[in-house]
Scaffold this motif. Structure first.
Motif, PDB file in Angstrom:
ATOM      1  N   GLU A 169       0.817  -1.217   0.000  1.00  0.00           N
ATOM      2  CA  GLU A 169       0.000   0.000   0.000  1.00  0.00           C
ATOM      3  C   GLU A 169       0.846   1.261   0.000  1.00  0.00           C
ATOM      4  N   LEU A 170       1.822   1.249   0.923  1.00  0.00           N
ATOM      5  CA  LEU A 170       2.652   2.438   1.095  1.00  0.00           C
ATOM      6  C   LEU A 170       3.458   2.725  -0.156  1.00  0.00           C
ATOM      7  N   ARG A 171       3.932   1.662  -0.771  1.00  0.00           N
ATOM      8  CA  ARG A 171       4.714   1.865  -1.977  1.00  0.00           C
ATOM      9  C   ARG A 171       3.829   2.453  -3.067  1.00  0.00           C
ATOM     10  N   ALA A 172       2.628   1.905  -3.160  1.00  0.00           N
ATOM     11  CA  ALA A 172       1.707   2.400  -4.178  1.00  0.00           C
ATOM     12  C   ALA A 172       1.378   3.871  -3.945  1.00  0.00           C
ATOM     13  N   ARG A 173       1.177   4.221  -2.672  1.00  0.00           N
ATOM     14  CA  ARG A 173       0.746   5.577  -2.355  1.00  0.00           C
ATOM     15  C   ARG A 173       1.890   6.578  -2.437  1.00  0.00           C
ATOM     16  N   ARG A 174       3.056   6.174  -1.985  1.00  0.00           N
ATOM     17  CA  ARG A 174       4.157   7.126  -1.882  1.00  0.00           C
ATOM     18  C   ARG A 174       5.202   6.967  -2.971  1.00  0.00           C
ATOM     19  N   GLY A 175       5.153   5.842  -3.660  1.00  0.00           N
ATOM     20  CA  GLY A 175       6.063   5.651  -4.783  1.00  0.00           C
ATOM     21  C   GLY A 175       7.521   5.502  -4.402  1.00  0.00           C
ATOM     22  N   CYS A 176       7.787   5.034  -3.177  1.00  0.00           N
ATOM     23  CA  CYS A 176       9.186   4.883  -2.801  1.00  0.00           C
ATOM     24  C   CYS A 176       9.696   3.498  -3.198  1.00  0.00           C
ATOM     25  N   GLY A 177      10.989   3.400  -3.397  1.00  0.00           N
ATOM     26  CA  GLY A 177      11.606   2.109  -3.640  1.00  0.00           C
ATOM     27  C   GLY A 177      11.650   1.325  -2.342  1.00  0.00           C
ATOM     28  N   VAL A 178      11.580   0.007  -2.429  1.00  0.00           N
ATOM     29  CA  VAL A 178      11.604  -0.823  -1.223  1.00  0.00           C
ATOM     30  C   VAL A 178      12.620  -1.943  -1.392  1.00  0.00           C
ATOM     31  N   LEU A 179      13.455  -2.107  -0.389  1.00  0.00           N
ATOM     32  CA  LEU A 179      14.334  -3.276  -0.331  1.00  0.00           C
ATOM     33  C   LEU A 179      13.909  -4.082   0.876  1.00  0.00           C
ATOM     34  N   LEU A 180      13.442  -5.297   0.591  1.00  0.00           N
ATOM     35  CA  LEU A 180      12.840  -6.120   1.628  1.00  0.00           C
ATOM     36  C   LEU A 180      13.704  -7.366   1.803  1.00  0.00           C
ATOM     37  N   VAL A 181      14.177  -7.590   3.022  1.00  0.00           N
ATOM     38  CA  VAL A 181      15.014  -8.758   3.266  1.00  0.00           C
ATOM     39  C   VAL A 181      14.174  -9.834   3.922  1.00  0.00           C
ATOM     40  N   SER A 182      14.329 -11.050   3.467  1.00  0.00           N
ATOM     41  CA  SER A 182      13.552 -12.111   4.086  1.00  0.00           C
ATOM     42  C   SER A 182      14.162 -13.476   3.840  1.00  0.00           C
ATOM     43  N   HIS A 183      13.983 -14.355   4.824  1.00  0.00           N
ATOM     44  CA  HIS A 183      14.257 -15.766   4.537  1.00  0.00           C
ATOM     45  C   HIS A 183      12.905 -16.457   4.363  1.00  0.00           C
ATOM     46  N   ASP A 184      11.884 -15.656   4.485  1.00  0.00           N
ATOM     47  CA  ASP A 184      10.509 -16.108   4.499  1.00  0.00           C
ATOM     48  C   ASP A 184      10.005 -16.060   3.068  1.00  0.00           C
ATOM     49  N   LEU A 185       9.770 -17.239   2.470  1.00  0.00           N
ATOM     50  CA  LEU A 185       9.627 -17.255   1.021  1.00  0.00           C
ATOM     51  C   LEU A 185       8.219 -17.030   0.509  1.00  0.00           C
ATOM     52  N   HIS A 186       7.237 -17.588   1.197  1.00  0.00           N
ATOM     53  CA  HIS A 186       5.946 -17.642   0.540  1.00  0.00           C
ATOM     54  C   HIS A 186       5.223 -16.312   0.492  1.00  0.00           C
ATOM     55  N   LEU A 187       5.450 -15.464   1.505  1.00  0.00           N
ATOM     56  CA  LEU A 187       4.738 -14.188   1.471  1.00  0.00           C
ATOM     57  C   LEU A 187       5.502 -13.122   0.711  1.00  0.00           C
ATOM     58  N   VAL A 188       6.815 -13.243   0.735  1.00  0.00           N
ATOM     59  CA  VAL A 188       7.627 -12.188   0.179  1.00  0.00           C
ATOM     60  C   VAL A 188       7.399 -11.996  -1.313  1.00  0.00           C
ATOM     61  N   MET A 189       7.072 -13.078  -1.963  1.00  0.00           N
ATOM     62  CA  MET A 189       6.994 -13.035  -3.417  1.00  0.00           C
ATOM     63  C   MET A 189       5.851 -12.153  -3.921  1.00  0.00           C
ATOM     64  N   ALA A 190       4.796 -12.068  -3.154  1.00  0.00           N
ATOM     65  CA  ALA A 190       3.546 -11.525  -3.667  1.00  0.00           C
ATOM     66  C   ALA A 190       3.659 -10.214  -4.446  1.00  0.00           C
ATOM     67  N   ALA A 191       4.171  -9.178  -3.832  1.00  0.00           N
ATOM     68  CA  ALA A 191       4.122  -7.872  -4.490  1.00  0.00           C
ATOM     69  C   ALA A 191       5.460  -7.478  -5.117  1.00  0.00           C
ATOM     70  N   THR A 192       6.363  -8.419  -5.178  1.00  0.00           N
ATOM     71  CA  THR A 192       7.732  -8.097  -5.562  1.00  0.00           C
ATOM     72  C   THR A 192       7.917  -7.899  -7.059  1.00  0.00           C
ATOM     73  N   ASP A 193       8.726  -6.897  -7.422  1.00  0.00           N
ATOM     74  CA  ASP A 193       9.108  -6.713  -8.825  1.00  0.00           C
ATOM     75  C   ASP A 193      10.282  -7.610  -9.176  1.00  0.00           C
ATOM     76  N   LYS A 194      11.202  -7.710  -8.227  1.00  0.00           N
ATOM     77  CA  LYS A 194      12.434  -8.421  -8.524  1.00  0.00           C
ATOM     78  C   LYS A 194      12.899  -9.155  -7.281  1.00  0.00           C
ATOM     79  N   VAL A 195      13.341 -10.377  -7.453  1.00  0.00           N
ATOM     80  CA  VAL A 195      13.877 -11.142  -6.338  1.00  0.00           C
ATOM     81  C   VAL A 195      15.369 -11.337  -6.567  1.00  0.00           C
ATOM     82  N   VAL A 196      16.141 -11.088  -5.536  1.00  0.00           N
ATOM     83  CA  VAL A 196      17.566 -11.403  -5.592  1.00  0.00           C
ATOM     84  C   VAL A 196      17.812 -12.480  -4.556  1.00  0.00           C
ATOM     85  N   CYS A 197      18.302 -13.613  -5.044  1.00  0.00           N
ATOM     86  CA  CYS A 197      18.529 -14.738  -4.150  1.00  0.00           C
ATOM     87  C   CYS A 197      20.016 -14.795  -3.818  1.00  0.00           C
ATOM     88  N   LEU A 198      20.309 -14.680  -2.538  1.00  0.00           N
ATOM     89  CA  LEU A 198      21.698 -14.534  -2.109  1.00  0.00           C
ATOM     90  C   LEU A 198      22.147 -15.736  -1.299  1.00  0.00           C
TER      91      LEU A 198
END
Lengths: 259, 263
Positions: A169-198
């Motif tokens: 929501e916040l990204r949509a409203r404010r248009g900021c870039g987001v870097l989201l770190v997670s080991h949590d796979l199933h939810l993270v994918m939903a709204a993501t533009d790009k996944v970097v697997c490290l």
């Protein structure tokens, strides 16, 4: 998406080996304006170190970190324990941010649905409330880049879904870039533009679906991770149509495994 | 009321109003033992002051400030726990300080007065020094309040907010050294940490924000100093220890009074 957008923060061939133990090896990553990038990887894969390097808390041994000059960053650290020795209400905690008027603080809390805890001690907040408070604090900086390290840690599944909903929501409203770190796979994918697997190095990168099918990703997280990824994508779909996260099934987790 | 009592009261209040807020940082940062060790280094300053023939309080401030820098450095090595390092140094600084003072000349120094305080001997000129130091330390604290609080809460969030964390931490340490040296001269090197920590601990009970705790600690310290001085006069007890006991009673009282629950 947004390839034409300017780079907010990026690492170019960054390596880091404190005390001789390699933690990052020639890592490339970039977050563009308005882009939501998910950084995933197992524990010990160097995610937090990479974030710390991108934010300037750690200096790479080789390679280069690029940050847009004057970039306003909102940061939600991985673990923030506030000692009980310090009396601190949620409202006063927000007041410690360098920007923001009392009105802006109330608005940020209202925006994240935590206005009712304003007068409560931060140590008494639930995990989800505290994460949203941290998010509200990050938003007061009017960030162009929002960096969140494992924001869903210690939050139950419903709370996680809510949190990710807020981030999108916040990204949509404010248009900021987001870097989201997670080991949590199933939810993270939903709204993501790009996944970097490290995994010390960048195993694979790209659109969520492409990453989910990538052999290195599957090798790293095991075959079950594919189903999670697919589930998350469908979940996103349901979310879009029904407009509510758990609108039409009682046991969302089992739902897609059955297919 | 006698002049020396008035001077002692003014000195004690000057110390209390600055020790309270700084004591809050000691409590928040879990630095009580650090402060204790730091206070012990003041004895080296006494010896130094005698040898260099400067005012002893100047020597104490210099020694404690130097001690703060060295202690901060020693704590960077994480192979020994912080408490183990401080456990070693707290004893060493005390033992070494007593030896240094005795080598510097036993005739001119009343060691007991430095260890347990000598607030009744405060001269008018000392009052200016105390209130000057307290005023300067408080002004710096007010000026840097938000960055200091930020750096205390979380290093990384503070950095993201543009706080120069290392500089702020260093300054806080040096100001604390100043407060410890001045307060230690009044209530005694062995008792000064009590004046930092106990009022802050008392104020914690009712505070809902850091600011309330800092103000509450200053107030609790002032009450303790006044009550201690009165008790010392009334029952002819040593003044520094009486102030510490009074602070303890204030703290006890703060924690045992029943609190109405907020709705």
């Amino acid at each position: 998406m947004n390839v034409a957008q300017p780079v907010l923060v990026a690492a170019h061939g960054v390596s880091l080996a404190p005390g001789g133990t390699p933690i990052l090896e020639r890592v490339d990553i970039a977050v563009h304006a308005g882009e939501l990038v998910s950084l995933i990887g197992p524990n010990g894969s160097g995610k937090t170190t990479l974030v710390r390097t991108l934010l300037g808390f750690a200096t790479p041994d080789s390679g280069r970190v690029e940050r847009r000059p004057g970039l306003r960053i909102g940061y939600v650290p991985q673990r923030l324990q506030i000692d009980r020795a310090m009396p601190l209400t949620a409202e006063r905690f927000l007041g410690l941010a360098p920007r923001g008027t009392p009105a802006a603080r109330r608005a940020a809390m209202a925006e994240l649905g935590i206005a009712h805890v304003a007068g409560r001690a931060v140590q008494d907040l639930s995990g989800g409330e505290f994460q949203r408070l941290l998010l509200a604090r990050a938003l007061l900086a009017e960030p162009e880049l929002l960096v969140m390290d494992e924001p869903a840690q210690g939050i139950d599944v419903v709370g996680q879904a809510e949190l990710y909903h807020w981030i999108a929501e916040l990204r949509a409203r404010r248009g900021c870039g987001v870097l989201l770190v997670s080991h949590d796979l199933h939810l993270v994918m939903a709204a993501t533009d790009k996944v970097v697997c490290l995994n010390r190095h960048v195993c694979c990168t790209g659109h969520p679906e492409a990453v989910a099918r990538h052999p290195e990703y599957i090798a790293l997280f095991g075959p079950a991770s594919r189903e999670f990824a697919v589930y998350a994508h469908k979940h996103d779909h349901v979310h879009d149509v029904a407009g509510h996260v758990h609108a039409d099934h009682d046991h969302p987790h089992k739902h897609d495994h059955a297919h | 009321m006698d002049d020396f009592l008035v001077r002692a009261l003014l000195a004690g209040l000057g110390v209390a109003v600055v020790a309270g807020p700084f004591g809050c940082f000691v409590v928040w940062r879990r630095m009580a033992y650090f402060g204790e060790t730091l206070a012990h280094t003041a004895l080296f300053g006494v010896a130094l002051g005698v040898l260099l023939e400067v005012d002893l309080i100047v020597g104490m401030i210099a020694a404690v400030a130097l001690g703060a820098l060295l202690l901060g450095f020693a704590q960077r090595d994480k192979r020994l726990g912080s408490d183990a390092i401080l456990g070693i140094l707290a004893s060493l600084t005390l033992a070494g300080g007593v030896i240094a003072v005795s080598l510097a000349g036993t005739v001119r120094i009343d060691l007991f007065a430095f260890l347990f305080g000598d607030i009744l001997a405060v001269r008018a000129s000392d009052l200016y020094a105390i209130w000057g130091a307290a005023g300067a330390a408080l002004a710096a604290l007010v000026w840097l309040w938000r960055p200091m609080l930020s750096a205390t809460l979380n290093d990384e969030l503070a950095r993201i907010d543009g706080v120069r964390v290392d500089a702020v931490n260093l300054l806080l340490m040096l100001l604390l050294a100043l407060v410890i040296a001045v307060a230690g001269r009044m209530v005694g090197i062995l008792l000064v940490v009590a004046l930092l920590v106990i009022p802050a601990a008392a104020a914690r009970r009712f505070a809902r924000t850091p600011e309330q705790m800092a103000l509450g600690a200053a107030a609790a310290g002032a009450v303790a100093v006044a009550a201690g001085l009165w008790g010392s006069f009334r029952w002819d007890t040593p003044t520094g220890p009486s102030m510490v006991v009074a602070a303890g009673l204030v703290c006890l009282l703060a924690w045992i009074v029943p609190r109405r629950r907020a709705a």
